[in-house]
Design an enzyme around this catalytic site. Structure first.
Site, mmCIF file in Angstrom:
data_model
loop_
_atom_site.group_PDB
_atom_site.id
_atom_site.type_symbol
_atom_site.label_atom_id
_atom_site.label_comp_id
_atom_site.label_asym_id
_atom_site.label_seq_id
_atom_site.Cartn_x
_atom_site.Cartn_y
_atom_site.Cartn_z
ATOM 1 C CD GLU A 281 -3.102 -1.277 2.215
ATOM 2 O OE1 GLU A 281 -4.270 -1.530 1.853
ATOM 3 O OE2 GLU A 281 -2.634 -0.973 3.268
ATOM 4 C CB CYS B 23 1.243 5.497 11.224
ATOM 5 S SG CYS B 23 1.879 7.177 10.762
ATOM 6 C CB CYS C 24 6.948 -3.788 15.849
ATOM 7 S SG CYS C 24 8.632 -3.351 15.191
ATOM 8 C CB CYS D 294 3.154 7.274 3.321
ATOM 9 S SG CYS D 294 3.752 6.021 4.469
HETATM 10 N N1 SAH Z 1 9.777 0.314 9.543
HETATM 11 C C1 SAH Z 1 9.819 1.427 9.667
HETATM 12 C C2 SAH Z 1 8.992 2.295 8.672
HETATM 13 C C3 SAH Z 1 7.522 1.716 8.697
HETATM 14 S S1 SAH Z 1 6.434 2.046 9.950
HETATM 15 C C4 SAH Z 1 9.849 1.652 11.412
HETATM 16 O O1 SAH Z 1 9.570 0.946 11.920
HETATM 17 O O2 SAH Z 1 10.065 2.706 11.394
HETATM 18 C C5 SAH Z 1 6.273 3.673 10.131
HETATM 19 C C6 SAH Z 1 5.806 4.223 11.514
HETATM 20 O O3 SAH Z 1 4.718 3.750 11.999
HETATM 21 C C7 SAH Z 1 6.844 3.589 12.552
HETATM 22 O O4 SAH Z 1 7.430 4.687 13.392
HETATM 23 C C8 SAH Z 1 6.121 2.630 13.190
HETATM 24 O O5 SAH Z 1 6.435 2.279 14.553
HETATM 25 C C9 SAH Z 1 4.559 3.327 13.097
HETATM 26 N N2 SAH Z 1 3.705 2.215 13.560
HETATM 27 C C10 SAH Z 1 3.605 1.041 13.245
HETATM 28 N N3 SAH Z 1 2.366 0.559 13.776
HETATM 29 C C11 SAH Z 1 1.691 1.482 14.225
HETATM 30 C C12 SAH Z 1 0.363 1.615 14.621
HETATM 31 N N4 SAH Z 1 -0.624 0.624 14.802
HETATM 32 N N5 SAH Z 1 -0.160 2.959 14.977
HETATM 33 C C13 SAH Z 1 0.665 3.989 15.001
HETATM 34 N N6 SAH Z 1 1.896 3.811 14.424
HETATM 35 C C14 SAH Z 1 2.334 2.696 14.015
HETATM 36 FE FE1 SF4 Z 2 8.461 -3.644 10.392
HETATM 37 FE FE2 SF4 Z 2 8.191 -0.885 11.000
HETATM 38 FE FE3 SF4 Z 2 6.066 -2.632 11.444
HETATM 39 FE FE4 SF4 Z 2 8.074 -2.680 12.933
HETATM 40 S S1 SF4 Z 2 6.823 -0.938 12.766
HETATM 41 S S2 SF4 Z 2 6.932 -4.448 12.099
HETATM 42 S S3 SF4 Z 2 9.836 -2.369 11.618
HETATM 43 S S4 SF4 Z 2 6.842 -2.010 9.514
#
Ligand code: SAH
Ligand code: SF4
Length: 363
Positions: free
Chosen positions: A93, A340, A117, A106
């Site tokens: 996406e 996000c 995570c 994005c």
């Molecule tokens: N893998 C990279 C980039 C993609 S995630 C990273 O982890 O930085 C982009 C951002 O969205 C990161 O800061 C991540 O921690 C955040 N993110 C992931 N899941 C989320 C959620 N459910 N709610 C809000 N932010 C989230």
């Molecule tokens: Fe991967 Fe970033 Fe999501 Fe963590 S927050 S699972 S590093 S995309």
């Protein structure tokens, strides 16, 4: 049959090399590069300042192939989300967020993510593969073309954030080449400050990025200490906070901005108390930084909850009193699951698939 090179895969240098193999001069490569990226042209026949013979040659020997659009959603707030097919039933996406003076795209870097995570929808899905350069640049190429209503010199995207699906620094070579194309004046001409890589903290790759292609850096911190970060961002066990913060300082020696952005997802009862805010201030005392607090965006099957606005406000105030700028990220496009951490695409997890296959052949 040999597969035609997809020109969206090539930096200007790469394309110049390709043209040299075909006996074509470097300025021809530059002309084609401009047509493709500056105007969004996808048809060699329409590149009117090239000799007909070259247009014919390109038409039979090369291709301009962005990933196929498999779905499109528009939010009430103007945010748009596209689903791009990446083959074998998988998809990623891309989200466009319009604001009064800028348009941010994005971009996804991997089909899924291996880092798991627990608060992230992409992480829940597992990992399939890295995106190619063409698939990453293709997201930008397509968005500009779509948003300006076709082939045009107008480009709606003024900022790119690699914050979509995937961990960009685990797809280093392709991400670096895609960044080079985004920054190239003969392509999108985005300044280094307007392109941001977000990472969960892959320390050696942060050093490589600083050397190869320093752009603005956002680091997903989410916790003030290793015990909590080990749980929220499991890669912390490999690259703990001490090493991560040292890498941030090294990055700043060569960065286009003089601060790191620390992203901090606000999870109710997990990392959002005044105690956490104070510990955070202490922890990052040495690092020039700003905070971006992200209210958790829920997705099906998660047990985490979004912190209350009062908790986010109190957290922000403690950081401000400690001399740190902290902004709260506005949630955009949540009616189309484009916020996000909600990006899911379609991911067939190869790690799980392999386990299932092994189980199926087990006696
Ligand atoms: N893998 C990279 C980039 C993609 S995630 C990273 O982890 O930085 C982009 C951002 O969205 C990161 O800061 C991540 O921690 C955040 N993110 C992931 N899941 C989320 C959620 N459910 N709610 C809000 N932010 C989230
Ligand atoms: Fe991967 Fe970033 Fe999501 Fe963590 S927050 S699972 S590093 S995309």
């Amino acid at each position: 049959m040999p597969i035609s090179p997809n020109l969206l895969d090539y930096t200007l240098e790469g394309m110049t090399g390709l043209f040299a193999e075909w006996g074509e001069k470097p300025f021809r490569a530059r002309q084609v590069f401009r047509w493709i990226h500056q105007r969004g042209e996808g048809n060699f026949a329409a590149m009117t300042d090239l000799a007909q013979s070259l247009r014919d040659k390109l038409g039979s020997a090369a291709a301009i192939l962005p990933p196929r659009v498999a779905g499109e959603h528009a939010s009430a707030d103007g945010t748009r989300k596209w689903l791009f097919a990446t083959g074998t039933g998988n998809a990623v996406e891309t989200v466009f967020i319009p604001e009064p003076r800028r348009g941010t795209l994005c971009v996804s870097s991997q089909v899924g993510c291996a880092l798991k995570c627990g608060f992230c929808s992409t992480g829940r899905q597992g990992f399939n593969r890295n995106l190619t350069v063409a698939e990453m640049v293709g997201q930008l190429w397509w968005a500009n073309r779509f948003l300006s209503g076709g082939v045009s010199r107008e480009r709606a995207v003024t900022n790119v954030v690699l914050m979509g699906m995937g961990e960009p620094l685990l797809n280093f070579e392709n991400v670096a080449a895609a960044l080079e194309i985004m920054l190239d004046d003969a392509a999108y001409g985005l300044s280094r400050r307007r392109v941001t890589v977000s990472t969960s903290g892959i320390v050696p790759a942060m050093d490589r990025l600083r050397e190869r292609c320093p752009v603005a850096l956002a680091v997903s911190l989410h916790a003030p200490d290793d015990a909590l970060r080990d749980v929220l961002v499991p890669i912390n066990k490999k690259y703990p906070l001490r090493e991560l913060l040292a890498a941030c300082l090294r990055y700043l020696e060569n960065a286009p901005r003089d601060f790191i952005t620390f992203e901090y997802v606000m999870l109710e009862g997990v990392n959002d108390s005044p105690r956490h805010a104070k510990a955070l201030l202490k922890r990052v005392a040495e690092v020039p930084c700003k905070f971006n607090l992200i209210p958790f965006n829920p997705f099906p099957g998660t047990d985490y909850r979004r912190s209350s606005p009062a908790a986010v406000g109190a957290f922000q105030e403690i950081l401000a009193e400690g001399g740190r700028v902290a902004t709260v990220r506005k949630t955009r496009g949540d009616d189309i699951d484009a916020a996000c951490g909600q990006l899911a695409g379609q991911v067939e997890d190869r790690t799980r698939l392999r386990a299932r296959r092994l189980a199926a052949v087990a006696p």
